[in-house]
Design a protein around this motif. Structure first.
Motif, PDB file in Angstrom:
ATOM      1  N   TYR A   8       4.983  12.575 -10.653  1.00 40.47           N
ATOM      2  CA  TYR A   8       4.926  11.572  -9.560  1.00 40.47           C
ATOM      3  C   TYR A   8       5.708  10.450  -9.944  1.00 40.47           C
ATOM      4  O   TYR A   8       5.709   9.791 -11.271  1.00 40.47           O
ATOM      5  CB  TYR A   8       3.308  11.116  -9.596  1.00 40.47           C
ATOM      6  CG  TYR A   8       2.585  12.074  -9.023  1.00 40.47           C
ATOM      7  CD1 TYR A   8       2.384  12.306  -7.334  1.00 40.47           C
ATOM      8  CD2 TYR A   8       1.687  12.931  -9.571  1.00 40.47           C
ATOM      9  CE1 TYR A   8       1.754  13.035  -6.889  1.00 40.47           C
ATOM     10  CE2 TYR A   8       0.961  13.817  -9.006  1.00 40.47           C
ATOM     11  CZ  TYR A   8       0.982  14.263  -7.636  1.00 40.47           C
ATOM     12  OH  TYR A   8      -0.018  15.064  -7.269  1.00 40.47           O
ATOM     13  N   THR A   9       6.264   9.840  -8.978  1.00 37.81           N
ATOM     14  CA  THR A   9       7.004   8.499  -9.162  1.00 37.81           C
ATOM     15  C   THR A   9       6.690   7.746  -7.793  1.00 37.81           C
ATOM     16  O   THR A   9       6.546   8.171  -6.820  1.00 37.81           O
ATOM     17  CB  THR A   9       8.691   8.829  -9.076  1.00 37.81           C
ATOM     18  OG1 THR A   9       9.251   9.576  -8.071  1.00 37.81           O
ATOM     19  CG2 THR A   9       9.266   9.508 -10.293  1.00 37.81           C
ATOM     20  N   THR A  10       6.450   6.460  -8.235  1.00 37.26           N
ATOM     21  CA  THR A  10       6.166   5.385  -7.265  1.00 37.26           C
ATOM     22  C   THR A  10       7.538   4.259  -7.200  1.00 37.26           C
ATOM     23  O   THR A  10       7.464   3.747  -8.278  1.00 37.26           O
ATOM     24  CB  THR A  10       4.691   4.892  -7.318  1.00 37.26           C
ATOM     25  OG1 THR A  10       3.796   5.854  -7.371  1.00 37.26           O
ATOM     26  CG2 THR A  10       4.446   3.622  -6.378  1.00 37.26           C
ATOM     27  N   THR A  12       8.526   0.790  -5.807  1.00 40.97           N
ATOM     28  CA  THR A  12       7.730  -0.326  -5.259  1.00 40.97           C
ATOM     29  C   THR A  12       9.039  -1.546  -4.847  1.00 40.97           C
ATOM     30  O   THR A  12       9.698  -1.740  -5.900  1.00 40.97           O
ATOM     31  CB  THR A  12       6.739  -0.925  -6.185  1.00 40.97           C
ATOM     32  OG1 THR A  12       5.711  -0.129  -6.450  1.00 40.97           O
ATOM     33  CG2 THR A  12       6.112  -2.112  -5.516  1.00 40.97           C
ATOM     34  N   GLU A  38       4.586  11.627  -0.801  1.00 39.64           N
ATOM     35  CA  GLU A  38       3.129  11.582  -1.029  1.00 39.64           C
ATOM     36  C   GLU A  38       2.630  10.734   0.003  1.00 39.64           C
ATOM     37  O   GLU A  38       1.688  11.002   0.424  1.00 39.64           O
ATOM     38  CB  GLU A  38       2.620  11.630  -2.279  1.00 39.64           C
ATOM     39  CG  GLU A  38       2.882  12.683  -3.086  1.00 39.64           C
ATOM     40  CD  GLU A  38       2.089  13.929  -3.006  1.00 39.64           C
ATOM     41  OE1 GLU A  38       0.927  13.709  -2.553  1.00 39.64           O
ATOM     42  OE2 GLU A  38       2.374  14.907  -2.921  1.00 39.64           O
ATOM     43  N   SER A 115       5.725   0.387  -1.109  1.00 42.62           N
ATOM     44  CA  SER A 115       5.500   1.408  -2.057  1.00 42.62           C
ATOM     45  C   SER A 115       5.645   2.823  -1.442  1.00 42.62           C
ATOM     46  O   SER A 115       5.158   3.199  -0.471  1.00 42.62           O
ATOM     47  CB  SER A 115       4.074   1.488  -2.907  1.00 42.62           C
ATOM     48  OG  SER A 115       3.873   0.278  -3.368  1.00 42.62           O
ATOM     49  N   THR A 117       5.516   6.982  -2.906  1.00 38.21           N
ATOM     50  CA  THR A 117       5.346   7.863  -3.752  1.00 38.21           C
ATOM     51  C   THR A 117       5.702   9.389  -3.507  1.00 38.21           C
ATOM     52  O   THR A 117       5.467   9.671  -2.229  1.00 38.21           O
ATOM     53  CB  THR A 117       3.848   7.860  -4.095  1.00 38.21           C
ATOM     54  OG1 THR A 117       3.136   6.600  -4.442  1.00 38.21           O
ATOM     55  CG2 THR A 117       3.476   8.718  -5.482  1.00 38.21           C
TER      56      THR A 117
END
Length: 121
Positions: A8-10, A12, A38, A115, A117
């Motif tokens: 997972y990468t978020t 921001t 996501e 954000s 994801t």
């Protein structure tokens, strides 16, 4: 495609202007991994005026290919997380391709903490 154990990468963006149509961030996933959007969320930090703005996750050829989030006219402090997300099975983020996070600049003023994801498989 196996959907277990994703990375997972978020991404921001703080107090990002959403009043001018522009790419706000370009990202590439881990080498050889395809992606699935996501979530997309936004918290208005400077009130938006006149019209809704659409946040888009896509490609240079198709700005909203993977998903969108509408940010309506709002005052600071309002949050939104009801993104429309494309079906991964028919529309995955290609491995090693650039994914664009952009705004259509629909409002005449405004900024938001944004954000995004992505799960990479």
């Amino acid at each position: 495609m196996a959907y277990h154990d994703p990375i997972y990468t978020t991404h921001t963006l703080k107090a990002q202007s959403i009043a001018t149509a522009a790419t706000m961030l370009s990202v590439v996933g881990p080498r050889g991994k395809v992606g699935r959007l996501e979530s997309v969320s936004a918290v208005v930090t400077t009130g938006t005026t006149d019209a809704a703005t659409e946040l888009r996750v896509g490609t240079a050829a198709d700005a909203d290919k993977f998903g969108t989030l509408s940010v309506p006219v709002a005052t600071a402090g309002n949050g939104y997380n009801n993104a429309t997300i494309a079906n991964i099975d028919s529309n995955p983020m290609p491995a090693n391709d650039v994914v664009l996070i952009a705004t259509d600049g629909g409002c005449t003023a405004g900024a938001a903490d944004i954000s995004v994801t992505i799960a990479w498989y």
